[in-house]
Design an enzyme around this catalytic site. Structure first.
Site, PDB file in Angstrom:
ATOM      1  N   HIS A  52       0.842  -1.194   0.000  1.00  0.00           N
ATOM      2  CA  HIS A  52       0.000   0.000   0.000  1.00  0.00           C
ATOM      3  C   HIS A  52       0.879   1.246   0.000  1.00  0.00           C
ATOM      4  O   HIS A  52       1.715   1.429   0.887  1.00  0.00           O
ATOM      5  CB  HIS A  52      -0.915   0.008   1.218  1.00  0.00           C
ATOM      6  CG  HIS A  52      -1.819   1.204   1.272  1.00  0.00           C
ATOM      7  ND1 HIS A  52      -2.703   1.501   0.263  1.00  0.00           N
ATOM      8  CD2 HIS A  52      -1.968   2.179   2.199  1.00  0.00           C
ATOM      9  CE1 HIS A  52      -3.362   2.604   0.569  1.00  0.00           C
ATOM     10  NE2 HIS A  52      -2.925   3.036   1.741  1.00  0.00           N
ATOM     11  N   ASP A  70      -8.243   1.356   1.918  1.00  0.00           N
ATOM     12  CA  ASP A  70      -7.769   2.290   2.944  1.00  0.00           C
ATOM     13  C   ASP A  70      -8.507   3.615   2.918  1.00  0.00           C
ATOM     14  O   ASP A  70      -8.097   4.557   3.570  1.00  0.00           O
ATOM     15  CB  ASP A  70      -6.263   2.533   2.784  1.00  0.00           C
ATOM     16  CG  ASP A  70      -5.649   3.157   4.037  1.00  0.00           C
ATOM     17  OD1 ASP A  70      -6.103   2.820   5.149  1.00  0.00           O
ATOM     18  OD2 ASP A  70      -4.735   3.983   3.913  1.00  0.00           O
ATOM     19  N   ASP A 124       0.676   5.174   0.001  1.00  0.00           N
ATOM     20  CA  ASP A 124      -0.039   6.445   0.110  1.00  0.00           C
ATOM     21  C   ASP A 124       0.689   7.519  -0.689  1.00  0.00           C
ATOM     22  O   ASP A 124       1.887   7.736  -0.492  1.00  0.00           O
ATOM     23  CB  ASP A 124      -0.139   6.875   1.569  1.00  0.00           C
ATOM     24  CG  ASP A 124      -1.157   6.058   2.342  1.00  0.00           C
ATOM     25  OD1 ASP A 124      -2.348   6.157   2.011  1.00  0.00           O
ATOM     26  OD2 ASP A 124      -0.757   5.319   3.260  1.00  0.00           O
TER      27      ASP A 124
END
Length: 715
Positions: free
Chosen positions: A36, A207, A38
């Site tokens: 993941h 998320d 961001d």
């Protein structure tokens, strides 16, 4: 030599029974490796590329090419496009295309992952010889071969690398405009189609804080076949898990209805992270950026601990299996910024997954590397009937029930690092707090000053400028497996009985009640329960400080204009004391001591009208103690007020302040304020009579109305 250490554990697994939670059929586990990334969080895009993102794709492409059974999904295009344009070699690009182009046939249902040769338990030692050493602490793998582009094309061609969602970012769903969602999705999809001739078929919204009904509608319109979400309200998720309704057909648009529906999968309580299975730790550059050591590293798979890993894995799988209606389990393997050293991660995964499959008949599970496409094709082949979910969304988002724990996100809007205490209300006195890496965090819990049968939790945090910190908060007995369960310390409370209002007669030097930290000592007068004075350690000075609430009677008769209101303050005379008695509680803890002063309008009143909560922090060694230690914070509670009455807090000191007051300016910074004379409006103006630079009352006092009335200069 005796029996291997892991054999007793396997015996336990064979006989272990958990009635009502284990699926009867063989459970097929689809392990989906991912990282993941961001785009807008702790660091800039360029910093993330340097810290880990470039290394993720470089090392993942290399490892996928080396072993055909491995899989990986890529989500955020912002980082992949930068890697493709700036880092990938021609060979790597070709390999990615090859991996994407051909989706492999469904693996056999016989149980064992045929990508591995069969291996008996006693041969684990031989396999372990091929595990790479612990990743070097030198940082990120940016070594690029000349064949990267070719490698990427090969991975795409064989379905070992799969793009999901395909937007530039994993967009938020609570406040983003649908135009922006479409724009960022279109930009990412355009790159993928122009570069590889593909369009993503599945979403990965794991998320975003909450799930809107607009997103599944847009994804259905974009041609997606399935939608994955995770962060929905904890009570709704618990109800869905209990009813085995974590998968459904979502008709997000009330007007389009079944014309644009999409199959939706809700991740279970584990979310998108595989806690306890990280063998690469964190990139060294990441710890350098944070100026601290985050060693989120699990022990490599060995003969001595493989039994522990297998036991944990099987228990997790079979608890998950009870939440879904088919014997297919989607296991996201990864978390934030993982697979930056994919060689170490995949090597340990290979050993664990292969060993699980050699014991498939005893354990009742099979495990395989997979993409989202492989998982959803298997679910579709099960030919189940699914519930239809209407156009209702999953907002607002709450991440944890108080009986089981919750999480908190803390943001620092300033440009510099701040060490402070944050406050939350919880329902349980025994609390464990961990950060986003699973490390224990210093915290203190105490009885709530406002809500019966609740508790105030204070968490010590250091947050870099313009950054977030995430904390997990849960009862100590429910600390997650593999985490250090350090309980928040409990504060103890002492009390001073209610005392009636009267002039203070206690002279200096007589016994006062003291509350202190390393910078200040606050003295209370036990005859009145009011503040008496404050001693500052650095200057070794004691300053007389008293505080009390007063009320002005104001004009409220519209027939007798002008009227005192939000814009004009028109008192009818001087302010009078608004209380007749004060009660005190002192809550002492390791991180914080709080003085609670309750002001009662009458001697017989059961409920207080005013309250002052004064807090002194106790900052442990190793933290930035300067600002927090020298900060005496006050919080005020006011009301209910009577009609046509205006309240003020009067703070009196003997400081020689030269008629200067320091208070905040829109919570941005402190403002030096000089006294101004208004001869025509003496009573309607705040009267500054000497409160100075050393006696800043701070922002918490301002909302009520601070009226400093100071004694004669004497310090």
């Amino acid at each position: 030599m005796g029996l291997p250490r892991w054999l007793p554990l396997f015996a336990q697994l064979v006989v272990l029974q958990l009635p009502g939670t284990w699926a009867e059929d063989t459970i097929r586990v689809f392990v989906v490796p991912h990282s993941h990334m961001d785009v807008g969080w702790l660091y800039t895009v360029q910093e993330n590329m340097q810290i880990y993102a470039a290394s993720v794709y470089t090392s993942v492409v290399r490892e996928l090419t080396l072993k055909e059974h491995r899989r990986f999904i890529a989500v955020e295009q912002e980082y992949f496009r930068l890697w493709w344009d700036q880092f990938a070699s021609r060979t790597q690009k070709l390999q990615v295309r090859e991996l994407l182009a051909h989706v492999p046939a469904e693996p056999p249902r016989s149980g064992v992952d045929l990508a591995f040769p069969l291996c008996l338990p006693h041969q684990v030692r031989e396999l372990l010889a091929h595990v790479p050493a612990e990743p070097p602490r030198s940082g990120v793998d940016l070594a690029l071969s000349s064949g990267l582009p070719h490698q990427v094309r090969e991975l795409l061609a064989h379905g070992r690398l799969e793009f999901v969602s395909g937007g530039q970012v994993m967009h938020d769903e609570a406040v983003t405009h649908f135009d922006d969602q479409i724009l960022q999705l279109t930009e990412g999809h355009g790159f993928l189609y122009e570069t590889f001739g593909i369009r993503p078929q599945f979403s990965w919204q794991v998320d975003s804080f909450g799930a809107s009904a607009t997103t599944p509608t847009l994804f259905a319109l974009a041609g997606f076949n399935a939608h994955v979400i995770s962060r929905i309200d904890y009570e709704i998720k618990e109800a869905l898990m209990h009813a085995q309704e974590m998968q459904f057909v979502w008709r997000g648009s009330q007007s389009l209805a079944e014309q644009q529906e999409i199959f939706t999968h809700v991740l279970d309580f584990y979310g998108y992270c595989s806690v306890g299975y990280s063998w690469e730790g964190e990139a060294l550059l990441l710890t350098q950026f944070q100026n601290e050591e985050h060693n989120n590293l699990n022990d490599p798979v060995t003969v001595s601990n493989i039994g522990m890993y297998v036991e944990r894995f099987v228990l997790d799988v079979k608890s998950r299996a009870s939440l879904y209606r088919t014997p297919h389990i989607l296991w996201p393997w990864g978390c934030d910024r993982t697979f930056f050293n994919a060689g170490v991660q995949f090597a340990n995964m290979d050993l664990l997954l292969h060993f699980l499959n050699t014991q498939a008949s005893q354990l009742g599970i099979t495990v395989e590397y997979a993409t989202l496409g492989a998982y959803f094709r298997a679910v579709h082949a099960h030919n189940a009937t699914w519930r239809t979910h209407g156009h209702q969304d999953f907002l607002p988002y709450s991440s944890g029930s108080e009986p089981k724990g919750h999480s908190a996100a803390v943001y620092n809007p300033l440009a510099w690092t701040v060490t402070t205490l944050i406050n939350l209300t919880v329902s349980f006195p025994s609390v464990t707090v961990t950060d986003e890496s699973g490390h224990p965090v210093k915290a203190q819990v105490q009885s709530s000053k406002e809500i019966p049968h609740k508790y105030d939790l204070y968490v010590l945090t250091t947050i870099p400028g313009l950054s977030y910190r995430y904390y997990s908060i849960r009862p100590t007995e429910q600390a997650p497996e593999g985490k250090q369960a350090t309980t928040a310390t409990m504060a103890f409370t002492s009390k001073l009985d209610r005392k009636p209002r009267k002039p203070s007669t206690r002279p200096w030097g007589k016994k006062l009640v003291s509350v202190k930290n390393d910078c200040y000592t606050v003295f209370l007068d036990p005859d009145t329960n009011l503040m008496h004075s404050i001693w500052e350690r650095q200057s070794n000075r004691t300053v007389s400080v008293t505080q009390e609430f007063l009320e002005y009677t104001v004009s409220g008769d519209k027939n007798d204009a002008p009227v005192s209101d939000n814009y004009v303050f028109l008192p009818k005379g001087p302010a009078d004391p608004a209380w007749e008695a004060v009660r005190v509680e002192m809550v002492r803890g390791r991180l914080l001591t709080e003085i609670r002063q309750y002001f009662y309008r009458t001697l017989e009143a059961k409920e207080h009208t005013y309250a002052i909560y004064s807090r002194l922090a106790h900052v442990p060694l190793g933290f930035d103690r300067e600002l927090l230690c020298h900060h005496l914070e006050q919080e005020l509670r006011v009301g209910p007020l009577q009609v046509n009455r205006e309240a003020v807090l009067r703070t009196s000191t003997d400081l020689q302040s030269l008629r200067v007051l320091h208070s905040d300016s829109n919570a941005f910074q402190m403002q030096r304020r000089l006294h101004r004379d208004y001869p025509a409006h003496t009573i309607s103006r705040v009267r500054w009579r000497g409160l100075g630079a050393g006696a800043s009352t701070g922002a918490p006092l301002l909302p009520v109305g601070v009226e400093p009335r100071l004694g004669q200069p004497g310090v």
